[in-house]
Scaffold this active site. Structure first.
Site, PDB file in Angstrom:
ATOM      1  CG  HIS A 176      -1.631   1.325   1.418  1.00  0.00           C
ATOM      2  ND1 HIS A 176      -2.869   1.601   0.876  1.00  0.00           N
ATOM      3  CD2 HIS A 176      -1.247   2.453   2.077  1.00  0.00           C
ATOM      4  CE1 HIS A 176      -3.210   2.843   1.195  1.00  0.00           C
ATOM      5  NE2 HIS A 176      -2.250   3.384   1.928  1.00  0.00           N
ATOM      6  CD  GLU A 177       2.029   3.360   3.711  1.00  0.00           C
ATOM      7  OE1 GLU A 177       2.138   4.453   3.124  1.00  0.00           O
ATOM      8  OE2 GLU A 177       1.080   3.111   4.473  1.00  0.00           O
ATOM      9  CG  HIS A 179       0.596   6.425  -0.616  1.00  0.00           C
ATOM     10  ND1 HIS A 179      -0.564   7.048  -1.027  1.00  0.00           N
ATOM     11  CD2 HIS A 179       0.291   5.787   0.543  1.00  0.00           C
ATOM     12  CE1 HIS A 179      -1.533   6.803  -0.141  1.00  0.00           C
ATOM     13  NE2 HIS A 179      -1.049   6.034   0.816  1.00  0.00           N
ATOM     14  CG  HIS A 227       5.501  11.429  -5.775  1.00  0.00           C
ATOM     15  ND1 HIS A 227       6.451  11.630  -4.813  1.00  0.00           N
ATOM     16  CD2 HIS A 227       5.371  12.615  -6.419  1.00  0.00           C
ATOM     17  CE1 HIS A 227       6.870  12.886  -4.877  1.00  0.00           C
ATOM     18  NE2 HIS A 227       6.236  13.503  -5.836  1.00  0.00           N
TER      19      HIS A 227
HETATM   20 ZN   LIG Z   1      -1.946   5.362   2.518  1.00  0.00          ZN
END
Ligand SMILES: [Zn+2]
Length: 228
Positions: A101-102, A105, A109
């Site tokens: 999940h991280e 991100h 980006h």
């Molecule tokens: Zn998150």
């Protein structure tokens, strides 16, 4: 604080509080369960994140370890991933899911995903609004100037709520990207998919609760303002 003595405040606050508690319970139970289920690939969260990043050409995004529980995040200003020790070293469905999940991100980006950029731009504005909101609320209550303070409080709280409104689709999109990569790269197997989804859906629910809570608080201030 002065809100706490207003029954109208509680009328607006209690549904948000209950939803928040329910979301936390769901997250604790999903995380508790799937942080006990070993992932078949035997990969740690850090290894899974590294693999997703490398395969996306993000070899320059480091994966670091940070203290705390569920403190995991992607820092867009440092272009770096930070995973809590449990997730970093964990070889479980929950650890790999959160790490992915991280990484999601970081992929947002890289893809210059619109709402991610909006959210990034709103961070300093929201930090200012949060501090100013507390200050004006205290000042207004102390000096009995709520009449003047309320419209400012509404404007500041609207910024905080807007930030949470933008955060929600960004979080869901990061989880969607995470699952896509985990399955595409074969980092989790067919029978592990449901577990990953359950952990990530439960985590997203806490953002839903935060948004509902903020919206209700905003409505409370608007109701107070129009009532006087
Ligand atoms: Zn998150």
């Amino acid at each position: 604080m002065y809100n706490l003595f207003d029954p109208l405040y509680w009328l607006f606050a209690i549904p948000g509080l209950l939803l928040g508690i329910w979301a936390q319970i769901k997250l604790s139970s999903a995380y508790g369960k799937y942080s006990q289920v070993p992932v078949e690939s035997g990969m740690t969260g850090a290894e899974a994140a590294r693999e997703i990043l490398d395969r996306a050409g993000l070899n320059n995004v480091p994966v670091g370890e940070i203290p705390g529980h569920l403190t995991d995040h992607y820092d867009p200003t440092k272009r770096a991933l930070f995973l809590s020790s449990d997730i970093f070293h964990g070889r479980t469905v929950a650890a790999v899911g959160v790490a992915a999940h991280e990484s999601g991100h970081a992929l947002q980006h890289q893809a210059a995903y619109g709402l991610f950029k909006v959210r990034m731009a709103l961070v300093p504005v929201t930090q200012f609004a949060s501090t100013a909101y507390m200050g004006i609320l205290l000042l207004g209550a102390f000096l009995h100037l709520m009449k003047i303070a309320l419209p400012i409080i509404i404007a500041l709280f609207a910024v905080i709520t807007l930030f949470q409104l933008v955060t929600l689709p960004v979080e869901y999109d990061a989880s969607r990207r995470a699952k896509e990569q985990l399955f595409r790269l074969g980092l989790v197997h067919e029978q592990e998919r449901a577990g990953v989804s359950k952990v990530l859906d439960a985590a997203a629910l806490t953002y839903v609760a935060a948004l509902v809570s903020s919206l209700l608080t905003l409505l409370y201030y608007i109701a107070r303002n129009s009532r006087r």
